[in-house]
Design an enzyme around this catalytic site. Sequence first.
Site, PDB file in Angstrom:
ATOM      1  N   THR A 107     -29.529 -50.620 -13.721  1.00  0.00           N
ATOM      2  CA  THR A 107     -29.350 -52.019 -13.283  1.00  0.00           C
ATOM      3  C   THR A 107     -30.712 -52.671 -13.092  1.00  0.00           C
ATOM      4  O   THR A 107     -31.649 -52.023 -12.611  1.00  0.00           O
ATOM      5  CB  THR A 107     -28.506 -52.127 -11.987  1.00  0.00           C
ATOM      6  N   HIS A 147     -17.788 -56.215  -9.597  1.00  0.00           N
ATOM      7  CA  HIS A 147     -17.662 -57.446 -10.389  1.00  0.00           C
ATOM      8  C   HIS A 147     -16.325 -57.547 -11.115  1.00  0.00           C
ATOM      9  O   HIS A 147     -16.211 -58.267 -12.109  1.00  0.00           O
ATOM     10  CB  HIS A 147     -18.840 -57.557 -11.375  1.00  0.00           C
TER      11      HIS A 147
HETATM   12  P1  OAD Z   1     -28.772 -55.920 -16.661  1.00  0.00           P
HETATM   13  O1  OAD Z   1     -28.458 -56.191 -18.079  1.00  0.00           O
HETATM   14  O2  OAD Z   1     -29.349 -57.002 -15.834  1.00  0.00           O
HETATM   15  O3  OAD Z   1     -29.793 -54.698 -16.602  1.00  0.00           O
HETATM   16  C1  OAD Z   1     -29.578 -53.561 -17.375  1.00  0.00           C
HETATM   17  C2  OAD Z   1     -30.598 -52.511 -16.971  1.00  0.00           C
HETATM   18  O4  OAD Z   1     -30.275 -51.333 -17.667  1.00  0.00           O
HETATM   19  C3  OAD Z   1     -32.048 -52.851 -17.319  1.00  0.00           C
HETATM   20  O5  OAD Z   1     -32.860 -52.623 -16.185  1.00  0.00           O
HETATM   21  C4  OAD Z   1     -32.391 -51.874 -18.429  1.00  0.00           C
HETATM   22  O6  OAD Z   1     -33.758 -51.458 -18.404  1.00  0.00           O
HETATM   23  C5  OAD Z   1     -31.477 -50.730 -18.120  1.00  0.00           C
HETATM   24  N1  OAD Z   1     -31.101 -49.862 -19.243  1.00  0.00           N
HETATM   25  C6  OAD Z   1     -31.005 -50.185 -20.553  1.00  0.00           C
HETATM   26  N2  OAD Z   1     -30.589 -49.134 -21.261  1.00  0.00           N
HETATM   27  C7  OAD Z   1     -30.412 -48.111 -20.382  1.00  0.00           C
HETATM   28  C8  OAD Z   1     -29.981 -46.755 -20.493  1.00  0.00           C
HETATM   29  N3  OAD Z   1     -29.630 -46.243 -21.664  1.00  0.00           N
HETATM   30  N4  OAD Z   1     -29.935 -46.006 -19.369  1.00  0.00           N
HETATM   31  C9  OAD Z   1     -30.276 -46.527 -18.172  1.00  0.00           C
HETATM   32  N5  OAD Z   1     -30.690 -47.799 -18.009  1.00  0.00           N
HETATM   33  C10 OAD Z   1     -30.760 -48.584 -19.096  1.00  0.00           C
HETATM   34  O7  OAD Z   1     -27.447 -55.311 -16.031  1.00  0.00           O
HETATM   35  P2  OAD Z   1     -26.957 -55.331 -14.521  1.00  0.00           P
HETATM   36  O8  OAD Z   1     -28.079 -55.092 -13.590  1.00  0.00           O
HETATM   37  O9  OAD Z   1     -25.775 -54.467 -14.458  1.00  0.00           O
HETATM   38  O10 OAD Z   1     -22.617 -59.852 -13.843  1.00  0.00           O
HETATM   39  O11 OAD Z   1     -26.508 -56.846 -14.369  1.00  0.00           O
HETATM   40  C11 OAD Z   1     -25.926 -57.254 -13.171  1.00  0.00           C
HETATM   41  C12 OAD Z   1     -24.910 -58.312 -13.456  1.00  0.00           C
HETATM   42  O12 OAD Z   1     -25.519 -59.368 -14.207  1.00  0.00           O
HETATM   43  C13 OAD Z   1     -23.770 -57.854 -14.350  1.00  0.00           C
HETATM   44  O13 OAD Z   1     -22.761 -57.176 -13.641  1.00  0.00           O
HETATM   45  C14 OAD Z   1     -23.279 -59.151 -14.894  1.00  0.00           C
HETATM   46  C15 OAD Z   1     -24.588 -59.795 -15.230  1.00  0.00           C
HETATM   47  O14 OAD Z   1     -24.590 -61.179 -15.267  1.00  0.00           O
HETATM   48  C16 OAD Z   1     -21.473 -60.448 -14.078  1.00  0.00           C
HETATM   49  O15 OAD Z   1     -20.929 -60.462 -15.165  1.00  0.00           O
HETATM   50  C17 OAD Z   1     -20.909 -61.088 -12.859  1.00  0.00           C
END
Ligand code: OAD
Length: 268
Positions: A201, A119
């Site tokens: 994620t 990204h």
């Molecule tokens: P999300 O915010 O959608 O998901 C974050 C995940 O991390 C969730 O499943 C949480 O349960 C988990 N989580 C929280 N704390 C944690 C920890 N300490 N250790 C492990 N896991 C934990 O984030 P992404 O899946 O990365 O895109 O989101 C994907 C994309 O959506 C991002 O790259 C961004 C966003 O819109 C853009 O900006 C293009």
Amino acid sequence: MRDAPSDLVEAARAARRVVVLTGAGMSAESGIPTFRGTRSGLWERFDPMALASPSGWAADPELVWGWYLWRVGLVRAAQPNAGHVALAQWARSAPVRVVTQNVDDLHERAGSADVVHLHGSIMAFRCSECGAPYDSGLVVAAAAAASGRPALQVAPPRCRECTSGVVRPGVVWFGESLPLGAFEAAVAAVEEADLVLVVGTSGLVHPAAQLPMVARQVGAFVAEINPEPTQTSGLAHEVWRSTAASAIPALVHTLWTPPCKDTPLEGF
Ligand code: OAD
């Protein structure tokens, strides 16, 4: 520290190639908010279409630029956590590649050399018209001078090359294509991997969300590290309900500990 699941340890010991797919949860324990999944998720507080889409940028570039200056400040103030550090250490003794959806640079600052950014990068800026890169040092200085508030409106700087365009963040917004070759590089890495570890994620954003499925199709062992259930949980061979900064160091520590030999006790 909870022990790493034994089938994950076994898969990691046997793997010739490992891919670690990371999302916002990877950096949560460094103090960078996730987008979803908690009450403090960014998309609970902010409108993604206003702040992370070409239409939002066209409608109000000052709002978008102010929000990104705030996020640049957050990333600059953050430090890699124990999970980032353990991944970098692991990669020094095994073929571990990182594919991340994160726009921060915490994997690199922890020492990971082989990182695919799906990204883009929050530390890369370019002209919205001619595409010329813009000096990130100038933006970092502007972020430091900003008040540290997310909703500040700040005019984006003008491009120094074409002088007509304004500078935009070098991240992928909703509806935009991924950086050239990034997804292809990620698929190629996953197709070669024996183990794909999916960390922090939600698995909701495509095409990154397809990578665990690709891993299953090529027969890799898929493991998830996440405190919450996600779209990936159902297809993972192993789900470890833990956090990145706890689980990854525990896994790497176990990998560095020689496996104990179960010597049968005879005569008892
Ligand atoms: P999300 O915010 O959608 O998901 C974050 C995940 O991390 C969730 O499943 C949480 O349960 C988990 N989580 C929280 N704390 C944690 C920890 N300490 N250790 C492990 N896991 C934990 O984030 P992404 O899946 O990365 O895109 O989101 C994907 C994309 O959506 C991002 O790259 C961004 C966003 O819109 C853009 O900006 C293009």
